[in-house]
Design a protein around this motif. Sequence first.
Motif, PDB file in Angstrom:
ATOM      1  N   LEU A  45      41.902  46.633  49.125  1.00 60.77           N
ATOM      2  CA  LEU A  45      41.292  47.360  48.010  1.00 60.77           C
ATOM      3  C   LEU A  45      40.374  46.495  47.154  1.00 60.77           C
ATOM      4  CD1 LEU A  45      44.276  49.582  46.802  1.00 60.77           C
ATOM      5  CD2 LEU A  45      42.507  50.136  48.483  1.00 60.77           C
ATOM      6  N   LEU A  46      40.553  45.164  47.191  1.00 64.16           N
ATOM      7  CA  LEU A  46      39.713  44.295  46.361  1.00 64.16           C
ATOM      8  C   LEU A  46      38.435  43.954  47.132  1.00 64.16           C
ATOM      9  CD1 LEU A  46      40.210  43.103  43.495  1.00 64.16           C
ATOM     10  CD2 LEU A  46      40.700  40.938  44.623  1.00 64.16           C
ATOM     11  N   ASN A  47      37.709  44.971  47.532  1.00 66.83           N
ATOM     12  CA  ASN A  47      36.590  44.784  48.452  1.00 66.83           C
ATOM     13  C   ASN A  47      35.320  44.274  47.789  1.00 66.83           C
ATOM     14  OD1 ASN A  47      38.080  45.790  50.707  1.00 66.83           O
ATOM     15  ND2 ASN A  47      37.777  47.853  49.924  1.00 66.83           N
ATOM     16  N   GLY A  48      35.263  44.335  46.470  1.00 64.55           N
ATOM     17  CA  GLY A  48      34.082  43.844  45.764  1.00 64.55           C
ATOM     18  C   GLY A  48      34.308  42.519  45.084  1.00 64.55           C
ATOM     19  N   GLY A  49      35.323  41.780  45.520  1.00 62.09           N
ATOM     20  CA  GLY A  49      35.653  40.518  44.862  1.00 62.09           C
ATOM     21  C   GLY A  49      34.562  39.477  44.918  1.00 62.09           C
TER      22      GLY A  49
END
Length: 687
Positions: A45-49
């Motif tokens: 879910l943390l794909n834009g980190g």
Amino acid sequence: MTAGTLIHAEPVSAISGARRFRPDIQGMRAVAVLSVVLYHAGVPLLNGGYAGVDIFFVISGFLITGLLFRELDTTGRVAVAHFYSRRFRRLLPPAFLVILVTLLFGRSVLAHDQVLSLTSDAFWAAVYGINYHLALEGVTYQSAADPSALQHFWSLAVEEQFYLIWPTVLLIVGFAVARRWRRPVVATLLSLVFVVSLFVSIRVTDTNVPMAYFSLQTRAWELAAGGLLALSVPLVARLPDNALRWLGWGGLAAIVATLFLYTDATPFPSYTALLPVLGAVAIIAGGTRLVPGSVETRLLDRRPVQYIGRSSYAWYLWHWPMLVLLPVWLGRELVLWERLEVVFIAYWFAVLTYILENAAARSAWNHRRWLLAGAAGSVLIIAATSLVTVLMPSLQGRGAATAATLLRSPDPTGVDRAIARSLQITAVPANLTPTLAKASKDYPWEPSGCHAGLAQVVPHDCVFGDPKGSKTAVLIGDSHADQWLNALSTDAAANGWKLISMTKAACPVADLLVWNNDLKRPYTECQTFKAAAWPQIKAIKPDLIIASQADAVGASTFKPNTWAASTVQQLRALSGPKTRLVYLGDTPYMPADANRCVERHLDDVRACIYPINENAQWTDFYRTMRTAITTDRIGYVDTHAFFCNRYVCPAVVENMLTHRDQGHATRTYANWLAPMLAPIFEKGSLS
């Protein structure tokens, strides 16, 4: 390197009208570095980190511009030498330590070509040019197949390039502009940088993702955003508490939205980077004064967050080489909990390295010594890369030198026998061609622009074969068609044919809008290219059209039947009443590390034999294409028979490497197979 931590001085405001110590900025560093390391660890879910780097750019632009402008405003000048010595003192000891350790560990675990690539990256990191080195190599940050263990140093390079120019600009402003006009002049310059760089970022992201991601010209606006805020602090500090509170929490919401809503498919930096950049600007603006109930008092000034912020620079430096090299050392991919354990271990490396940072900060060396130390450190890294390169073992095979069997006719038994003999090879031939070190560059020879790149939409009708030939053939498709160009040119010349090449990278024959992983968007350039090329081909009225394409391009989006039907339809639409059509089936796909397998098994290359149906999905595409093409009575060449028997494929055939990468044949091997393609040009063959 994560850019905002790069100054890594105490987070203080440098413009009058604001608090001096800024724990909120230290907390923002923690948010940014956690975003990046957890993204790299593959946390769901943390794909834009990856946008954590943009937060760091804003922080750096705010702090550095503030410090420089305060000096300019109070003294009328900028001590450029002192500025660089301070940066060297803060940045270089941890950075050079990480580069050296990465270089030495990488030397012991990586394959030969990867070590050479790593030494090149270390050199460019040491001279602050690795961002353009990566961009020119076409590296895509989020989806690089074999990422460099030093790839993360790109952001340090961006910063140092920016700060190679910015202090000098401010120095000129100090000499040329009266004090009362300095702030508006500097603000105007930063605004110009912001607007122009953002415009360039948007345009370049559409055409050249690696250059857009790594280059200074597409990232300078993010540093300028922080700089503009630094100049605006006296005005922002006058805002009411509620406004500052809303700025802080709104900025945090923007960053959180980025982390969870953006993906690797999001065009970036482009206009999409405005969300995390403006979010970071809002948080910093909201912390101009200490306000009860703010994001700072509720979150950012907490002791654990502050401690992570202090160690963020070193943590960023250590985590990426560990995530890249440890799986290679272990010989397998890491699962999520193992990757999280790696970044946790990297944090403790960072804590120890922070001791080195503090020691450097307390050093009594003057600025001249630190400037010399910076130069000496770069020379040391360059010397280490040279030494590692010189001491690399030879990749020459230990087997007897052999000559490839000369194929004198298209009789398939010649290839069949060569493959059968090659399945028994133990020691790699001493005259392996191409060499393992040069395999990745063994692609077809052709003038620049003949095989259109991703951004090229105008076809070049490059002529091969016999330019005065009485008959004309046209080669169309993507790089899997282009890989046969030199072999087809030889056959065309021998049979009195003119061969025109109109191929384009990643652009299939099928009339389908494909997704391009490098551009991270639908590949509209392919459609534009074909819209220009197809009428040209029809105007030529060729006697023969030869086509091929990579099944992998369509496999991620389309069903095999859709892919095959569209290909057949396009071929028929292109052909005239007297045009013959020939389709070259896609070449078999190797395991991703097949050539590295050869490197590791120079004494017994049988370990690198791979099954013909290595990827069931691509095999399904291959079979469907073959059925559709032959059913429509289009000439068909089964290329799998050139590489494999019914079950397996050797990575080395006689004294030749078959593939330059996972999907493309080497030029050497394709040229050896030229007699097998000769029937394409013979009257009545493959019709």
